[in-house]
Structure formats: structure tokens, C-alpha cells
Enzyme design. Sequence first.
Site, PDB file in Angstrom:
ATOM      1  N   GLU A 106       6.791   5.153 -41.812  1.00 42.73           N
ATOM      2  CA  GLU A 106       8.040   5.750 -41.306  1.00 42.73           C
ATOM      3  C   GLU A 106       8.471   6.928 -42.179  1.00 42.73           C
ATOM      4  O   GLU A 106       8.872   7.982 -41.680  1.00 42.73           O
ATOM      5  CB  GLU A 106       9.137   4.670 -41.296  1.00 42.73           C
ATOM      6  CG  GLU A 106      10.465   5.100 -40.708  1.00 42.73           C
ATOM      7  CD  GLU A 106      10.489   5.053 -39.191  1.00 42.73           C
ATOM      8  OE1 GLU A 106       9.617   4.395 -38.592  1.00 42.73           O
ATOM      9  OE2 GLU A 106      11.368   5.703 -38.609  1.00 42.73           O
ATOM     10  N   PHE A 112      -1.520  -4.323 -39.297  1.00 42.26           N
ATOM     11  CA  PHE A 112      -1.930  -4.735 -40.640  1.00 42.26           C
ATOM     12  C   PHE A 112      -3.406  -5.116 -40.601  1.00 42.26           C
ATOM     13  O   PHE A 112      -3.832  -5.925 -39.784  1.00 42.26           O
ATOM     14  CB  PHE A 112      -1.064  -5.897 -41.108  1.00 42.26           C
ATOM     15  CG  PHE A 112       0.410  -5.594 -40.955  1.00 42.26           C
ATOM     16  CD1 PHE A 112       0.956  -4.476 -41.563  1.00 42.26           C
ATOM     17  CD2 PHE A 112       1.232  -6.384 -40.165  1.00 42.26           C
ATOM     18  CE1 PHE A 112       2.309  -4.168 -41.410  1.00 42.26           C
ATOM     19  CE2 PHE A 112       2.581  -6.093 -40.003  1.00 42.26           C
ATOM     20  CZ  PHE A 112       3.120  -4.976 -40.628  1.00 42.26           C
ATOM     21  N   ARG A 131      -5.600  -5.308 -43.801  1.00 41.36           N
ATOM     22  CA  ARG A 131      -6.186  -5.928 -44.996  1.00 41.36           C
ATOM     23  C   ARG A 131      -5.062  -6.280 -45.978  1.00 41.36           C
ATOM     24  O   ARG A 131      -4.207  -5.448 -46.261  1.00 41.36           O
ATOM     25  CB  ARG A 131      -7.124  -4.902 -45.635  1.00 41.36           C
ATOM     26  CG  ARG A 131      -8.069  -5.465 -46.653  1.00 41.36           C
ATOM     27  CD  ARG A 131      -9.034  -4.404 -47.148  1.00 41.36           C
ATOM     28  NE  ARG A 131     -10.370  -4.530 -46.564  1.00 41.36           N
ATOM     29  CZ  ARG A 131     -10.860  -3.750 -45.633  1.00 41.36           C
ATOM     30  NH1 ARG A 131     -10.161  -2.740 -45.179  1.00 41.36           N
ATOM     31  NH2 ARG A 131     -12.071  -3.956 -45.163  1.00 41.36           N
TER      32      ARG A 131
END
Lengths: 139, 139, 139, 139
Positions: A58, A85, A87
Site C-alpha cells: 500500500e 502471501f 512464503r
Amino acid sequence: MPDALVDRINQTPGWTKEMGIVILTASPEEVTCVWEVGERHHQPYGIVHGGVHSGVIETLASIGAALVALPRAQRVVGLENHTSFIRAVRSGTLRAAARPVTRGRTSQMWEGWIRNDKGELVAQGHVRLLCIDEGTTLG
Amino acid sequence: MPDALVDRINQTPGWTKEMGIVILTASPEEVTCVWEVGERHHQPYGIVHGGVHSGVIETLASIGAALVALPRAQRVVGLENHTSFIRAVRSGTLRAAARPVTRGRTSQMWEGWIRNDKGELVAQGHVRLLCIDEGTTLG
Amino acid sequence: MPDALVDRINQTPGWTKEMGIVILTASPEEVTCVWEVGERHHQPYGIVHGGVHSGVIETLASIGAALVALPRAQRVVGLENHTSFIRAVRSGTLRAAARPVTRGRTSQMWEGWIRNDKGELVAQGHVRLLCIDEGTTLG
Amino acid sequence: MPDALVDRINQTPGWTKEMGIVILTASPEEVTCVWEVGERHHQPYGIVHGGVHSGVIETLASIGAALVALPRAQRVVGLENHTSFIRAVRSGTLRAAARPVTRGRTSQMWEGWIRNDKGELVAQGHVRLLCIDEGTTLG
């Protein structure tokens, strides 16, 4: 973007500074940053909190989109942040970059990637932003 | 969820504590929290950073999904966080709640809402989580 | 919304008609539809293709947002469609509804749900739309 | 992927065939397709329906992920489809490609792009898929 502006961004108080995220470069084509993972980034199991990844993406997208908007006498407002997501990370240095997918006059979309020390992808995200002409009041 | 457990969550160091987010209730049906907006939550223009909203929803969804997973000898891993920004906030008290959309054995989805003092919706988000049987190694 | 308008939507050629999706009601507060699952909705393994779910939610959100925009002399443009798949479906009657999350002057967000014969949630999605004042050219 | 397999995919009845989408190549590294825009792809204003874009990306991601899963004795299930709309299209030939972002043992993410005759980006999307070991029953 001149170093003076990057310095100013890095000195501005707020979430990004609080998280120790350091902007390295910023232009209408790419924004990059680096940070050292610490306890303040963790969720309870000691891995980096997903919200930190979402927030880093962001931050980069907002800076980039603002740099595009400024010379058009526009400002930008984030509409949607979608972060995936990939890792889990416990410690080390993370680096991120964001680049524009579209820089339209009414909306922009920026895409960002976060990578670990080995260059492996840790998270990837997209931010869609609205471009508002200065002087316009948001409904 | 017994108050002792909520207390323990609130005392765990990490991003959520760093941000001053206080969990109020936590059960497999709903997780709620409250926080006072301050400078640490701001982006450069003095409004709450989108990443904070994404992170709050991630926090609530992760706690709720973990409470569902625990009695099944599972743990959860966040896959995707998608947060929509509805209304800019500068200051005041924010409250959030998350509830499950699905609590399957292989994946869960939780939905969260953040509201301001007047009860107006500020942000809404969704987190998709993978359920992993304890003892399984992630590929 | 008068039945005459719903009829007109249902007779308009295009993807929605091609898929056999029948709009039941349409207002600025809610849009609903029904359809019978058939081979044209399947992916290779004989379950309803995720794109059909995404498309149904897009259809409902777009109709609802257009009904909000019309009296404001605005039109709407879809920016983002995010659909989550909850339960696989092979056959039967599916019903869907969408309702607004925000109906701002610059953007709207609508949320939709698809349910099977038993009322179980099959898919859930969100569409973010841009509101454009009539006469404005998109950049 | 041998042409024989691509042919078989293209002959399988279902949504993709119904929409006239023709798979050109398919491998665990990339899946591509082409289609001619027609009335069956339109929303009421005569532009390609967002659900068609979401569906094309879902098709490509699912084929690619299945090709990765097969030699591991796994199958895949789509969890989330997030598609961003960049440019309106009324007619012409559209081409799309999808490539993997992650091909983990428990989940995969594929990213796809749709481009018009001029090579301009029309839509971009992401599909997150769950990998299930054959023989496992979904909860």
C-alpha cells in the site's frame, strides 16, 4: 525522484516510519523500499504479519500513484488492496518494489512484490486507486 | 473464549500490540477489537494507512480461524487478504469485528468490518486461510 | 424496479442471457437472479466454472450500481471483481443476490452471494465500480 | 504439452468451449488462449462482460495448475479469483496468457493477462488454488 524528496518521505511520521520501512527510490515508474524484520512486524507465531506485507505494498503503490497524479493536479485515494502471501518469513532483510499496471486519468493500479534475502517472493499485491481532480470534494 | 486467553493475546508482543489494537472478544464465531487512532496509524496525509485496516482484518481473521483449527489439531496459514477502503478516518476510536464465511477442513474464509465512532463502515475485508494438519510440513 | 425493466434486462442479448441467468428483481438496494446449472456452466470436471460465479456477481453488481447511478446522471464502470469459491456445484438451481456496501458519488462497492437449492453458500464476491458523470470522457 | 492434449481440452464441452475460447498452448510454465469477441461476451452496453475476463483467467490458471498437480498425484481446487479491469473492449481478437507465481505443494497462485489486438492490457487477474492429494476427501 530527487533524494531530497525521498528523505522527506522517510522523515514523515506515521505507519511507514513506525515500521522501520525505508524508501530507497521513488518515481512514477517504480518505488522501492527495504526493512529489517523485527518483533514489531510479527504475528503471535513469530512470522511477519500479513498486514505488514499488505501495508508495505500500500505504501509503495500510494507513493507511486501520487507521483503520477501530482503533475496532473490530481490526488489519489486507495480503493482496494489485495495481497497474496507466498512464503513465511521470520527474520532478515526484506525488499519490495511496486510498478504501475495502469495509470489512467480516473484510476490507477499498481502491483508490488516483496522478496527475502535470497530474492525469493514472499508476498505479491495489487492496489487500485482513484484519481481525484484537485478541488473536487469526495461524495 | 475465557478472558485469560484474550489477555494473553493482548500481551503477546508483535504488530497488533505495537499498533495499540486491543482484542475484546474471541470465539470461533466472532472476534472483535478496538483501537484509538494515532500518528502511528497514519499515512503522510494524516489519514489511517490502508495497511492498518488490512492488518486489523488479518489479525481478527487469523485469531478466529486458529480457534476453529485448534480442536481439529490443525493450524492455519493466511493465503490472501483483500481489503476494500470505504471511508477516510483521521482520528477517533475504531472498532472491528470478523466472522467466518466458511470453516472448511481444508480452508477457511473470514470477513471483517471496521467502523468509526458513528458506526459507519470504514473498511471491509476478507482473508482466505489454509488449514494444515499438525505434523504436516508445508511444501 | 418495475417488471417491465426487469423483462427488458432479461431480453437483452449478451453474456447473461447466453448463460441462462434470469434476473428476478432489481433495485438500488438489491438485485437477485436464478439459473439452472447445465453443461454450458461447467469446467472440464463437470462442476460450475469459477468464471460463471464471478460473472453472475458482476452482472448483479453492475445492474444495482447502474440503478444508483442513473438518477445522478452517472454511469458506472467495473474496476475489480474478487470472488471466493466456497462449495463445488454440479447441477441444480442456483440463486444469487447482491447488495451495496457503499454507494458513494465516486465509487460503489457491491457484495454478492450465490446459494444452492439447500441455501448453502456456493460463492461470495465483491465488485468495486467507478462512478462517472455523464459527459465525462474516460482517460 | 502435446497438441493432442490441447485438442482434447478444446473439444471438452463446457463454459470455455461455449464462449469460443481456444487454448493455444498449455504447460506447467504457461497457458495461452485466443478468442474473437462477439455478442455472447457482452454486457448490456456492448462491451465485454467482466465475468468473461474473470472466467478466461480462471480457465488458464486452472489448466496450468492442473498440469503442475498431475505428476504429483494431486488435483487443484480454485479458492479465489481476483480480476482487475483495465480497458473496455467492444470487438476484435483477444489473447490471454497465465503464468505461475507460486507452485507450492499445498497451494498455487497463477497470474493472467488479457490483451487486445494492439497488445494493450485489457484485464489482469490472479487465481489462488488449493492442491489436494488424490484420495483425500474435501471437508
